[in-house]
Write an enzyme that holds these catalytic residues in place. Structure first.
Site, mmCIF file in Angstrom:
data_model
loop_
_atom_site.group_PDB
_atom_site.id
_atom_site.type_symbol
_atom_site.label_atom_id
_atom_site.label_comp_id
_atom_site.label_asym_id
_atom_site.label_seq_id
_atom_site.Cartn_x
_atom_site.Cartn_y
_atom_site.Cartn_z
ATOM 1 N N HIS A 142 139.861 94.720 82.350
ATOM 2 C CA HIS A 142 140.744 95.711 83.030
ATOM 3 C C HIS A 142 141.791 95.186 82.025
ATOM 4 C CE1 HIS A 142 139.971 95.761 87.600
ATOM 5 N NE2 HIS A 142 138.807 96.212 87.395
ATOM 6 N N THR A 185 125.196 94.797 83.177
ATOM 7 C CA THR A 185 125.997 94.841 82.135
ATOM 8 C C THR A 185 125.589 92.532 81.538
ATOM 9 O OG1 THR A 185 127.671 93.412 83.419
ATOM 10 C CG2 THR A 185 128.381 95.438 82.997
ATOM 11 N N GLN A 202 135.085 97.434 88.914
ATOM 12 C CA GLN A 202 133.838 99.126 88.988
ATOM 13 C C GLN A 202 134.571 100.510 89.555
ATOM 14 O OE1 GLN A 202 132.321 95.912 90.297
ATOM 15 N NE2 GLN A 202 132.508 95.304 87.306
HETATM 16 P P1 IMP Z 1 126.584 94.674 86.877
HETATM 17 O O1 IMP Z 1 127.604 94.973 88.053
HETATM 18 O O2 IMP Z 1 126.167 93.769 85.294
HETATM 19 O O3 IMP Z 1 125.128 94.556 87.624
HETATM 20 O O4 IMP Z 1 125.520 96.645 86.360
HETATM 21 C C1 IMP Z 1 125.144 97.737 87.161
HETATM 22 C C2 IMP Z 1 125.563 99.135 86.329
HETATM 23 O O5 IMP Z 1 126.816 98.873 87.086
HETATM 24 C C3 IMP Z 1 125.687 99.173 84.797
HETATM 25 O O6 IMP Z 1 125.457 100.274 85.103
HETATM 26 C C4 IMP Z 1 126.832 98.786 84.449
HETATM 27 O O7 IMP Z 1 127.437 99.308 83.799
HETATM 28 C C5 IMP Z 1 127.873 99.360 85.629
HETATM 29 N N1 IMP Z 1 128.973 98.633 85.198
HETATM 30 C C6 IMP Z 1 129.103 97.228 85.832
HETATM 31 N N2 IMP Z 1 130.305 96.859 85.885
HETATM 32 C C7 IMP Z 1 131.006 98.238 85.543
HETATM 33 C C8 IMP Z 1 132.662 98.308 84.862
HETATM 34 O O8 IMP Z 1 133.099 97.690 85.188
HETATM 35 N N3 IMP Z 1 133.005 99.025 84.277
HETATM 36 C C9 IMP Z 1 132.023 100.345 84.446
HETATM 37 N N4 IMP Z 1 130.031 100.207 84.659
HETATM 38 C C10 IMP Z 1 130.111 99.179 85.255
#
Ligand code: IMP
Length: 422
Positions: free
Chosen positions: A41, A129, A222
């Site tokens: 953020h 990520t 997110q």
């Molecule tokens: P994870 O949450 O790191 O497992 O990622 C899962 C999916 O959510 C991936 O496509 C990430 O790029 C996306 N993602 C996770 N956190 C963010 C965020 O804060 N902003 C945008 N995309 C996110």
């Protein structure tokens, strides 16, 4: 006084940090309810840029209490770094940050599992990520997780060793090579540091604040289209990013919820893999990326860019019960002659719909666009809605009419001051 929820309506990166910071003076408490260090953020004020990953965006306002709710998964090492950085900027978090005993702890081996899992998926990878989010929530739901409160218990080391061993078994089976030493040392140091912070039963704390009529903002991370239930599964994150997540992620009852503030960008972006019907993988997308500086705040990855998608926005508004919209980054579109907005999808059999199909992954949709004339001028210095160019006002009115919810705020730049209330 009711709890307001603020959340992203697209695939994340809508600008929640800026808005929470902007709105924070209206609230006495800001509480994060899900996600973890996958979030980034960004806040800009007085010429400086700050990125928060796990700490609520009210932290820069000395009168605001900040809560990290039970719905989060916490990387102790990242949290320690965030707190130390804030301290070097003169913010003493111990004064106004509370961390839930019931939030789950991301272990170094969770991060390894995340990376290993992505590697095994090959071109089907989520584009995670790799901050350990999925494996930690998986252990939570599988009833194998370690919670923040556990670090205070005498058997913490034993619990940690057991969980680590079970992860290492999987890593061995997957033939994933790693060296844990450095990360583990940093983790254990950070766990000791965590013990010095105000850890609390934050569900009691927040309900006490509710009883005391304090104004509370629940801050999502997110976006709705990354929600584990309603997002473009399996290309999603592992938590409920939607309004319902604020209830379970903080321990508050539905009757306490008032306004639901939904943030969206005047266009769309997505980072990581997965469907994106209005993506512009061309010079238009590149132009949006460069002007909008659309690179991940957490990973630095290029964000995919495209036009505004109203069927997806309407869906997000519906499942969240959004009562007010906040439109971000209008200024990024300043130099476009024409702007496209997707109003419907065309399915393979020619049907036109404004509803999302069961799976955007397995159903091909062709966006149907309405074209708008761009405003082609800078929005610099504009402070009221009536000062905005007529083309931008038309763009705003069209969206409002189409989705049936008023746009109450238009952001025209990264700084706190570049914000217009309508
Ligand atoms: P994870 O949450 O790191 O497992 O990622 C899962 C999916 O959510 C991936 O496509 C990430 O790029 C996306 N993602 C996770 N956190 C963010 C965020 O804060 N902003 C945008 N995309 C996110």
């Amino acid at each position: 006084m009711s709890v307001h929820i603020l959340l992203g309506l697209q695939w994340g990166d809508e600008g929640k940090g800026k808005i929470v910071d902007f709105l924070a003076p209206n609230y006495e408490v800001v509480a994060r309810f899900q996600g973890g260090p996958n979030a980034g953020h960004t806040l800009v004020f007085e010429g400086n840029k700050y990125v928060l990953h796990q700490i609520p965006s009210g932290i820069f306002r000395p009168d605001v209490k900040n809560i990290i709710g039970n719905g989060l998964v916490i990387d102790a090492t990242v949290l320690k770094q965030e707190i130390e950085k804030l301290a070097s900027q003169g913010v003493d978090v111990k004064q106004n940050l509370y961390i839930s005993h019931k939030a789950h702890l991301i272990l170094p081996t969770h991060k390894l599992l995340d990376t290993a899992s992505e590697q095994r998926k090959g071109d089907q990878k989520i584009g995670s990520t790799q901050r350990g989010i999925g494996p930690t929530y998986k252990d939570k739901v599988g009833r194998n997780g370690i919670r923040i409160g556990d670090i205070l218990l005498p058997n913490f080391q034993e619990k940690y060793a057991q969980t680590k061993a079970s992860h290492e078994e999987i890593l061995k089976e997957w033939k994933f090579e790693y060296n844990l030493e450095e990360a583990e040392k940093a983790f254990l140091d950070a766990v000791d540091f965590l013990k010095t912070l105000p850890l609390a039963d934050t569900e009691y704390l927040i309900n006490d604040y509710i009883s005391q009529q304090k104004s509370i903002l629940a801050e999502g991370a997110q976006g709705a289209l990354l929600d584990i239930d309603f997002g473009s599964y399996p290309f999603v994150t592992s938590s409920n990013t939607t309004s319902a997540g604020a209830l379970t992620g903080l321990g508050i009852a539905p009757k306490h919820i008032g306004e639901v503030l939904g943030i969206f960008k005047a266009y769309c972006t997505r980072v990581g893999s997965g469907p994106f019907p209005t993506e512009q993988d061309n010079e238009i997308g590149e132009k949006i990326r460069q002007i909008g500086m659309e690179f991940g705040a957490t990973t630095g990855r290029k964000r995919r860019c495209g036009w505004l998608d109203l069927p997806a926005l309407k869906y997000a508004i519906m499942i969240n019960g959004v009562s007010q919209l906040l439109m971000m980054k209008a200024d990024v579109l300043n130099t476009f002659e024409e702007l496209l907005v997707c109003t419907h999808y065309e399915l393979a059999d020619g049907t036109k719909t404004d509803r999302l199909p069961y799976s955007l992954v397995d159903t091909a949709v062709k966006p149907i666009y309405k074209t708008f004339k761009g405003w082609n001028c800078s929005l610099e210095g504009m402070q009221t809605f009536s000062q905005l160019p007529k083309q931008l006002a038309e763009y705003v009115h069209f969206i409002e009419e189409n989705v049936g919810v008023p746009i109450k705020l238009i952001s025209t730049g990264a700084d706190r001051n570049q914000t217009i209330l309508k």
